[in-house]
Each structure stands twice: as structure tokens, then as C-alpha cells.
Scaffold this motif. Structure first.
Motif, short mmCIF file in Angstrom:
data_model
loop_
_atom_site.label_atom_id
_atom_site.label_comp_id
_atom_site.label_asym_id
_atom_site.label_seq_id
_atom_site.Cartn_x
_atom_site.Cartn_y
_atom_site.Cartn_z
N LYS A 172 18.55 -40.65 11.62
CA LYS A 172 18.03 -40.65 10.25
C LYS A 172 16.52 -40.50 10.23
N LEU A 173 15.97 -40.02 11.33
CA LEU A 173 14.53 -39.86 11.45
C LEU A 173 14.10 -38.60 10.71
N PRO A 174 13.34 -38.73 9.60
CA PRO A 174 12.96 -37.53 8.85
C PRO A 174 11.99 -36.62 9.59
N ILE A 175 11.15 -37.22 10.45
CA ILE A 175 10.20 -36.43 11.23
C ILE A 175 9.91 -37.17 12.53
N ASP A 176 9.92 -36.43 13.62
CA ASP A 176 9.61 -37.00 14.93
C ASP A 176 8.08 -37.06 15.03
N THR A 177 7.52 -38.18 14.59
CA THR A 177 6.07 -38.28 14.46
C THR A 177 5.34 -38.14 15.80
N THR A 178 5.86 -38.77 16.84
CA THR A 178 5.14 -38.76 18.12
C THR A 178 5.12 -37.35 18.72
N SER A 179 6.26 -36.68 18.74
CA SER A 179 6.29 -35.32 19.28
C SER A 179 5.43 -34.38 18.44
N THR A 180 5.48 -34.56 17.13
CA THR A 180 4.68 -33.69 16.25
C THR A 180 3.19 -33.92 16.47
N LEU A 181 2.81 -35.19 16.61
CA LEU A 181 1.40 -35.50 16.87
C LEU A 181 0.94 -34.84 18.16
N TYR A 182 1.72 -35.01 19.23
CA TYR A 182 1.29 -34.47 20.52
C TYR A 182 1.41 -32.95 20.60
N ALA A 183 2.28 -32.38 19.80
CA ALA A 183 2.31 -30.91 19.71
C ALA A 183 0.99 -30.44 19.10
N GLY A 184 0.53 -31.14 18.06
CA GLY A 184 -0.74 -30.80 17.43
C GLY A 184 -1.91 -30.98 18.36
N ILE A 185 -1.95 -32.11 19.06
CA ILE A 185 -3.06 -32.38 19.97
C ILE A 185 -3.07 -31.36 21.13
N SER A 186 -1.87 -31.07 21.65
CA SER A 186 -1.79 -30.09 22.74
C SER A 186 -2.28 -28.73 22.28
N ALA A 187 -1.88 -28.34 21.08
CA ALA A 187 -2.32 -27.04 20.54
C ALA A 187 -3.84 -27.03 20.36
N GLU A 188 -4.37 -28.12 19.84
CA GLU A 188 -5.82 -28.19 19.64
C GLU A 188 -6.56 -28.10 20.97
N LYS A 189 -6.08 -28.83 21.98
CA LYS A 189 -6.73 -28.82 23.28
C LYS A 189 -6.57 -27.47 23.98
N ALA A 190 -5.53 -26.74 23.61
CA ALA A 190 -5.31 -25.41 24.19
C ALA A 190 -6.11 -24.34 23.42
N GLY A 191 -6.87 -24.77 22.43
CA GLY A 191 -7.67 -23.83 21.65
C GLY A 191 -6.89 -23.11 20.56
N LYS A 192 -5.70 -23.61 20.24
CA LYS A 192 -4.86 -22.98 19.22
C LYS A 192 -4.96 -23.78 17.92
N LYS A 193 -6.10 -23.65 17.25
CA LYS A 193 -6.35 -24.48 16.06
C LYS A 193 -5.37 -24.19 14.93
N ASP A 194 -5.01 -22.93 14.75
CA ASP A 194 -4.08 -22.59 13.68
C ASP A 194 -2.73 -23.26 13.90
#
Length: 441
Positions: A172-194
Motif C-alpha cells: 500500500k506504499l504510494p511512493i517508494d520514498t527512499t529509492s526515489t530520493l536516491y535515484a534523484g541524488i544519483s542522477a544529480e551526482k552523475a550530472g543529470k540534473k534534468d
């Protein structure tokens, strides 16, 4: 007469029946071979021979006729999960977990209406958890190793697995907050700001304010700054509004609104924004100071060749705001300095007006005298504010450059006032203070 049958139309029914029988036998033989392949794949899997099991099940599913068999897909799911969980085998078959995920979805599509996912239920949904946890753990390992592109890919997989589980009602988890957060951080650190903006945006859209007890305010600030720099006004406003709902007391939001209003140009819009902000933050002395200072600076901007028509109203409001700042923060020397400057400049303006009355008639003499008296009153009005600057900064030790500058301005203007009054003792006192600022502070 009976019609004759053409010889080519004669049918040997015995041959036909044999052909049908043979075809049926071949079908049964095919089914038997498939069952043997499936059983062999299962046995190899149980024996831990995952590579051989993979070859066996892949070969069985290569035949289109076997691709409607839910059990075969479930077998492939388990085999590929095992490969993905083994570091050496995963390196050999890097897409194993993706293949397992596809097999899971195919199995569910084939089986959920008919047999209600009996195989999955018997396994307590373990293969599903293995897919999700596998994606997440590998993503975490790669993130910690600085492999941000690979980490992003695996966190994406975890998000996809989590979303699939939710769509099926298994969680019943509407959003996987931890995975979503780290996907964002990983993208940012990889230079993929968009890409980072997409994942951070999902968290903000869901109004997530904390993850694992960690405050997420920086995610909102990142989004506001990201869209602001892109000049995307709609998304800037969207995330400013969401941020203000989650973190209403943070000053980043009103400061951003003021910066944007200032950049756009029309001063009326800037003043209106300030009015809203000082109403919302009635205890914040800095907003009152900045508002008063900007009004004062705008009123005295003569780059257009003249002062604004509403000069007096602007100055009166600036004084009101600066006094409010001092009421909230009595030891704020910058506000005292500006208030002193406003009164001092008003005195200088009155003195300048005397030069516009060159006549020697009694009326002209009186007008000049009245202007000088009025100027003196303005100077007297300024003195306490400059003395406040001396009290706040002159009693301190080492000062910052801007503080030294403010203190020198206060001493310089006090010296000018007493020169106008011709009080030598005061002139010497404040001149000496001015000359020793750099040495004493």
C-alpha cells in the motif's frame, strides 16, 4: 445418369485418419518434451546449477508454443533471480534481474485470473521481494562506490518494482520514498540534473517532508532553484507553493519571491511582495530593514533626472519600516545608520534650498533662516541614530569590513553635523573616532 467424380478429387479416408492420428501424436510428444525440459530446469535450479537451468528454461521458452505456460515463466523468474543474487553470475549476465522482472510480470498476466497466483503465494511472494531488494541493494552498493550512473539504473529498477507491487495491491506504499530520493541524488551526482528534477519532483508532488526522520527541505530548495534558473515560472511557482506548505517558516521562499519580483522590474510588484512578506513574517527584522532600505534607495535614485513624484510618501514609509526593524532588533546598527542618513540628507536638502533664495528682503532673510532652523532640526534628529551605531559597533573589537564602513559613515556624518553647528569639542571627538576605526577595529 450419376455425375462422374474427377480422379483428382478422390480421397483416401484411411490415409487421412492416419495423418490426423500422427499429427495428434506429434503434439503429445511436443508437450511431453516441454514438460521434461521444465522439470529438468527445476531440478537443475534445486541443485544450484543456475547457468544450466537458465539454458534449459530459455530453450523451452524459445518455442512460441510454450510461451503461454505460466509455470515456465515462474521457473524462469526464480532461476534469473538466483543468477542476479550471485555476484559472479550477475557480472556474467548483467541483465538477469531485468529478465526476472519481465518473467514475473508475464507469469502474473498469464496466471492471476486462472489460478490466482498459486505458485507465488506458495513462495510467500519471495521472488517479488528478491527483485525489489536486489535492485535496491545493488543500487546502494554502486552509490557508495561512486558509480552513480549504475546506481541510478538500479534505483530506477527498485522504483519500477515497487510501483508494480503497489499496482497489484501487494503493498500500500504510494511512493517508494527512499529509492526515489536516491535515484534523484544519483542522477544529480552523475550530472543529470534534468533527471534528478524528475525524481525530486515526485517527492515534492507527493508532499514528502521527511524520509527516515531526515528533513527534506533541501529537495524543495533544489527544485525551486533549478526551475528558477531555467526561467520556468510555472514550475518555480508550483514548487515554491508546495515548499511553503511543508516548511512555512523557512526564509528561502520569501527571499526567492523578492529576488524574482526585483528582477522582473516593476517596483510596484516588488513593494506588493514586500507588503505580503512583512505581514506574514511580522517578527523578522531583516525583511523590514530590506524593505525600508530599498524604498529609500529607490526614492533617491535620480538616474532618470528627477526624484519619483511620490518621494515624500516613499521616505515616510521607509522610515516607518526601519523604525519597526529597530523595534524588533534594537541593536541592529544598519537600520540606525540608514535612519540617520535619511534625516541628515533631509537637512542637507533644506540647506540647499537657502541658495535658491538669493534676495535680501526681510521676507527672503526670514525664509532662509527658517530653512536653516528646519535643517538643524533634521540634523538633531539624525544624531541619536548615528550614536546608536557608535554604541553598537564602536564598543566592539574586530569588525567586518561592512561594519567598519558603517561605523566610519556614522562618525563622518556626526563630524559634518557638528561642523555645521560649529561645536569644536564634538568635531574633534568624532574626527578622532573616525581616524582610529581601522586601528581600533
Amino acid at each position: 445418369m450419376k455425375p462422374k467424380v474427377h480422379p483428382l478429387l478422390k480421397i483416401d479416408f484411411m490415409k487421412v485418419s492416419k495423418r490426423i492420428f500422427l499429427s495428434g501424436s506429434l503434439a503429445l510428444l511436443g508437450m511431453g518434451l516441454f514438460a521434461q525440459s521444465l522439470d529438468k530446469a527445476k531440478d537443475l535450479f534445486k541443485a544450484g546449477k543456475f547457468t544450466d537451468a537458465k539454458t534449459q528454461i530459455d530453450g523451452a521458452l524459445a518455442n512460441p508454443k510454450n510461451q503461454k505456460n505460466a509455470e515456465a515463466w515462474y521457473c524462469q523468474l526464480k532461476i534469473y533471480n538466483a543468477i542476479a543474487a550471485n555476484d559472479q553470475l550477475r557480472a556474467q549476465y548483467p541483465g538477469a534481474r531485468d529478465t526476472a522482472f519481465i518473467a514475473l510480470k508475464t507469469y502474473v498476466d498469464l496466471d492471476e485470473k486462472d489460478k490466482k497466483l498459486v505458485l507465488l503465494q506458495l513462495d510467500n511472494y519471495k521472488p517479488v521481494n528478491e527483485i525489489y531488494q536486489g535492485y535496491f541493494q545493488v543500487g546502494a552498493n554502486e552509490y557508495n562506490a561512486g558509480k552513480y550512473v549504475d546506481a541510478l539504473q538500479n534505483f530506477r529498477g527498485a522504483i519500477a518494482a515497487s510501483s508494480y507491487m503497489t499496482s497489484k495491491g501487494w503493498t500500500k506504499l504510494p511512493i517508494d520514498t527512499t529509492s526515489t530520493l536516491y535515484a534523484g541524488i544519483s542522477a544529480e551526482k552523475a550530472g543529470k540534473k534534468d533527471t534528478a528534477a524528475i525524481y525530486y519532483g515526485k517527492l515534492a508532488d507527493a508532499k514528502i517532508s521527511t524520509i527516515n526522520s531526515t528533513n527534506m527541505i533541501d529537495i524543495y530548495k533544489w527544485l525551486v532553484d533549478y526551475y528558477n534558473n531555467k526561467k520556468d515560472e510555472a514550475n518555480t511557482e508550483k514548487y515554491l507553493s508546495l515548499a511553503e506548505q511543508q516548511f512555512p517558516d523557512d526564509l528561502f521562499w520569501p527571499s526567492t519571491r523578492l529576488d524574482n519580483a526585483r528582477e522582473k522590474g516593476p517596483k510596484d510588484s516588488l513593494w506588493a511582495q514586500y507588503d505580503r512578506i512583512v505581514t506574514k513574517f511580522p517578527k523578522n527584522h531583516l525583511f523590514f530593514f530590506n524593505f525600508g532600505l530599498e524604498l529609500y534607495q529607490y526614492a533617491n535614485d535620480t538616474s532618470s533626472g528627477h526624484r519619483p513624484d511620490n518621494y515624500d510618501a516613499l521616505i515616510a514609509k521607509a522610515q516607518e519600516l526601519l523604525k519597526k526593524c529597530l523595534e524588533l532588533q534594537p541593536d541592529y546598527p544598519q537600520a540606525a545608520l540608514v535612519l540617520g542618513q535619511i534625516s541628515y540628507n533631509a537637512g542637507v536638502d533644506l540647506q540647499a534650498q537657502t541658495k535658491k533664495i538669493p534676495g535680501k528682503t526681510p521676507d527672503d532673510v526670514k525664509k532662509r533662516a527658517d530653512l536653516r532652523i528646519a535643517a538643524g532640526k533634521k540634523f538633531d534628529e539624525a544624531i541619536p541614530y548615528f550614536e546608536m551605531v557608535d554604541k553598537d559597533l564602536g564598543t566592539q573589537g574586530k569588525l567586518k569590513m561592512e561594519q567598519k564602513s558603517a561605523l566610519k559613515d556614522a562618525y563622518d556624518l556626526l563630524t559634518n553635523i557638528y561642523e555645521d553647528k560649529r561645536i569644536k569639542e564634538k568635531i574633534d571627538y568624532w574626527t578622532n573616532k573616525y581616524n582610529n576605526v581601522d586601528k581600533d577595529h
